[in-house]
Scaffold this motif. Structure first.
Motif, PDB file in Angstrom:
ATOM      1  N   ASP A 219       0.871  -1.172   0.000  1.00  0.00           N
ATOM      2  CA  ASP A 219       0.000   0.000   0.000  1.00  0.00           C
ATOM      3  C   ASP A 219       0.908   1.222   0.000  1.00  0.00           C
ATOM      4  OD1 ASP A 219      -2.062  -1.790   0.228  1.00  0.00           O
ATOM      5  OD2 ASP A 219      -2.679  -1.212   2.237  1.00  0.00           O
ATOM      6  N   LEU A 220       0.980   1.915  -1.125  1.00  0.00           N
ATOM      7  CA  LEU A 220       1.966   2.975  -1.303  1.00  0.00           C
ATOM      8  C   LEU A 220       1.339   4.184  -1.987  1.00  0.00           C
ATOM      9  CD1 LEU A 220       4.768   0.712  -2.845  1.00  0.00           C
ATOM     10  CD2 LEU A 220       4.579   1.379  -0.443  1.00  0.00           C
ATOM     11  N   VAL A 221       1.897   5.350  -1.698  1.00  0.00           N
ATOM     12  CA  VAL A 221       1.514   6.575  -2.388  1.00  0.00           C
ATOM     13  C   VAL A 221       2.781   7.207  -2.953  1.00  0.00           C
ATOM     14  CG1 VAL A 221       0.361   8.806  -2.219  1.00  0.00           C
ATOM     15  CG2 VAL A 221      -0.386   6.914  -0.752  1.00  0.00           C
ATOM     16  N   VAL A 222       2.757   7.521  -4.231  1.00  0.00           N
ATOM     17  CA  VAL A 222       3.895   8.165  -4.897  1.00  0.00           C
ATOM     18  C   VAL A 222       3.594   9.646  -5.036  1.00  0.00           C
ATOM     19  CG1 VAL A 222       5.383   8.196  -6.927  1.00  0.00           C
ATOM     20  CG2 VAL A 222       4.395   6.024  -6.136  1.00  0.00           C
ATOM     21  N   LEU A 223       4.519  10.480  -4.553  1.00  0.00           N
ATOM     22  CA  LEU A 223       4.328  11.922  -4.502  1.00  0.00           C
ATOM     23  C   LEU A 223       5.320  12.642  -5.404  1.00  0.00           C
ATOM     24  CD1 LEU A 223       4.064  12.234  -0.614  1.00  0.00           C
ATOM     25  CD2 LEU A 223       2.152  12.111  -2.223  1.00  0.00           C
ATOM     26  N   GLU A 224       4.913  13.791  -5.869  1.00  0.00           N
ATOM     27  CA  GLU A 224       5.783  14.613  -6.704  1.00  0.00           C
ATOM     28  C   GLU A 224       6.935  15.202  -5.903  1.00  0.00           C
ATOM     29  OE1 GLU A 224       5.503  18.718  -9.384  1.00  0.00           O
ATOM     30  OE2 GLU A 224       3.693  17.809  -8.557  1.00  0.00           O
ATOM     31  N   ALA A 225       6.686  15.534  -4.618  1.00  0.00           N
ATOM     32  CA  ALA A 225       7.704  16.213  -3.807  1.00  0.00           C
ATOM     33  C   ALA A 225       7.714  15.644  -2.388  1.00  0.00           C
ATOM     34  CB  ALA A 225       7.444  17.721  -3.788  1.00  0.00           C
ATOM     35  N   ASN A 226       8.707  16.051  -1.625  1.00  0.00           N
ATOM     36  CA  ASN A 226       8.989  15.479  -0.313  1.00  0.00           C
ATOM     37  C   ASN A 226       7.997  15.974   0.752  1.00  0.00           C
ATOM     38  OD1 ASN A 226      10.124  14.493   2.022  1.00  0.00           O
ATOM     39  ND2 ASN A 226      12.154  15.399   1.689  1.00  0.00           N
ATOM     40  N   PRO A 227       7.211  15.069   1.372  1.00  0.00           N
ATOM     41  CA  PRO A 227       6.264  15.483   2.407  1.00  0.00           C
ATOM     42  C   PRO A 227       6.937  15.869   3.720  1.00  0.00           C
ATOM     43  CG  PRO A 227       6.287  13.103   2.245  1.00  0.00           C
ATOM     44  CD  PRO A 227       7.142  13.623   1.123  1.00  0.00           C
ATOM     45  N   LEU A 228       8.191  15.479   3.908  1.00  0.00           N
ATOM     46  CA  LEU A 228       8.908  15.863   5.123  1.00  0.00           C
ATOM     47  C   LEU A 228       9.281  17.342   5.102  1.00  0.00           C
ATOM     48  CD1 LEU A 228      11.260  12.772   5.593  1.00  0.00           C
ATOM     49  CD2 LEU A 228       9.040  13.207   6.662  1.00  0.00           C
TER      50      LEU A 228
END
Length: 417
Positions: free
Chosen positions: A386-395
């Motif tokens: 179960d994964l989500v791929v993001l354009e930029a760093n959520p940290l």
């Protein structure tokens, strides 16, 4: 690092092409093998990013993780071009179906909306068990594209139902029970188990002594114990001390106040905020920590009307109370993103959480609330894919959670529309 427009467009096209060939329903079969190359893997536990990683997914689970140069790709290969990957998000307090007159189609739409926005799992806090059980089964069999759902059997005492005037009569249902001292608790717990409930939602009309009995019976039957912070008459610290594992609604600590003015509609909100924020929460926080209980804060329920909940959560966080992100919101299918994104932003912007700590409330801590920490919540070999791929760093910014490239559930790529 943030993807430039050209890279982002190329990645979206790649994902679209993959989805189109994955299956007739727009999702890859979970018995297939998929390799994500060149990802920035977000370690939510340590709050770090591991660059240039590869993730191999097989049979719906994470089979291998390592440096892109060292991991042999298997199956279908997707070059993610340094996009960021996080575990699927979890909302631990949702309501996706009605208790008595559920609409199965609406329930599906709610769960599908969650999934398309990166929320791969939800905990439904009191809903119609037959519908929720069907949804859970069909998600895991790959028959529908929807967030996986875990749910409770709702329990309250006689006064809650009758208000002292005999307003409610039998029969109740397995997922909505009236339990009182002297009842056969083993029978009540078995009924809850039989309807597929993961845990109990203890709601109202329980004192501290009866709560201990309920908790003991629930644990005997392998059920999680969830409940409101205030049980009327049991106070928040008594609820925690009784062994309730996940405690909902930070606003309920207002019950410690003896100022009756806060209960009057005409009292200025500023005065109410000042009184509620000043309540003594030391005993409650001690009980939470001693029993490893988790606070389902539900800031979304109160804010912005009741501004005191933000500094109150900051106080609790500073005292070491573990928090999981729940919203207690009815799904707005027209909203551009789920309210969980707002909940996490409140934590980071106003409650003293780092971005990594806020992210854990919707991943590792959230997985623990439903007893699924060995299956979801982190990107770990052997866990569900179960994964989500993001354009930029959520940290760097939690707003980046809204910049999603694709969502994967149980190894299947989710079709966005």
């Amino acid at each position: 690092m943030k993807l430039n427009r050209s890279m982002y467009a190329k990645l979206l096209l790649l994902c679209l092409l993959y989805v189109c060939v994955g299956s007739s329903t727009g999702a890859a079969d979970n018995d297939s093998t998929l390799t994500l190359q060149n990802v920035n893997l977000v370690d939510v536990v340590n709050g770090t990013v591991k660059p240039q990683m590869a993730i191999v997914i097989k049979n719906g689970k994470i089979a291998k993780i390592g440096n892109t140069q060292s991991v042999k790709p298997l199956g279908k290969i997707m070059d993610m071009q340094n996009a960021y990957v996080i575990p699927g998000l979890i909302d631990v307090h949702a309501h996706v179906t009605a208790m008595f007159k559920p609409n199965e189609e609406t329930t599906y739409k709610h769960l599908n909306y969650f999934l398309r926005h990166g929320i791969t799992t939800v905990r439904d806090a009191a809903g119609n068990a037959p519908v929720l059980q069907k949804m859970h089964k069909e998600v895991n069999e790959g028959k529908i594209q929807a967030a996986d759902v875990y749910y409770s059997a709702f329990m309250a005492g006689r006064w809650y139902y009758d208000r002292g005037v005999g307003a409610r009569r039998e029969p109740y249902t397995a997922w909505e029970q009236c339990v009182n001292p002297g009842d056969d608790l083993d029978k009540a717990m078995q009924a809850a188990k039989d309807c597929g409930a993961t845990g109990l939602k203890l709601y109202h009309s329980f004192d501290k002594d009866f709560l201990v009995q309920i908790v003991k019976a629930a644990k005997k039957h392998g059920l999680k114990i969830w409940g409101h912070a205030m049980m009327y008459p049991a106070k928040p610290h008594e609820v925690a001390a009784a062994g309730v594992e996940v405690i909902s609604h930070i606003y309920m600590v207002e019950s410690y106040s003896t100022d009756t003015l806060i209960r009057l509609r005409k009292t200025p909100q500023r005065y109410k905020d000042s009184i509620k924020l000043a309540v003594n929460i030391n005993e409650f926080c001690r009980a939470m920590k001693q029993n490893n209980a988790i606070l389902d804060a539900t800031i979304c329920v109160s804010y912005p009307r009741e501004k005191w909940v933000l500094p109150m959560l900051k106080r609790m966080h500073n005292k070491g109370v573990k928090v999981a992100a729940g919203t207690d919101q009815i799904v707005d299918l027209a909203a551009p993103y789920p309210r969980l994104m707002d909940e996490l932003t409140y934590y980071a912007d106003s409650c003293g959480f780092t971005n990594a700590e806020a992210l854990r409330t919707a991943t590792t801590n959230a997985a623990e609330t439903i007893g699924m920490e060995k299956q979801i919540g982190t990107i770990t070999v052997g866990k569900r894919a179960d994964l989500v791929v993001l354009e930029a760093n959520p940290l760097i910014s939690l707003k980046n959670l809204r910049q999603q490239v694709l969502v994967i559930q149980l190894g299947r790529i989710v079709q966005k529309e």
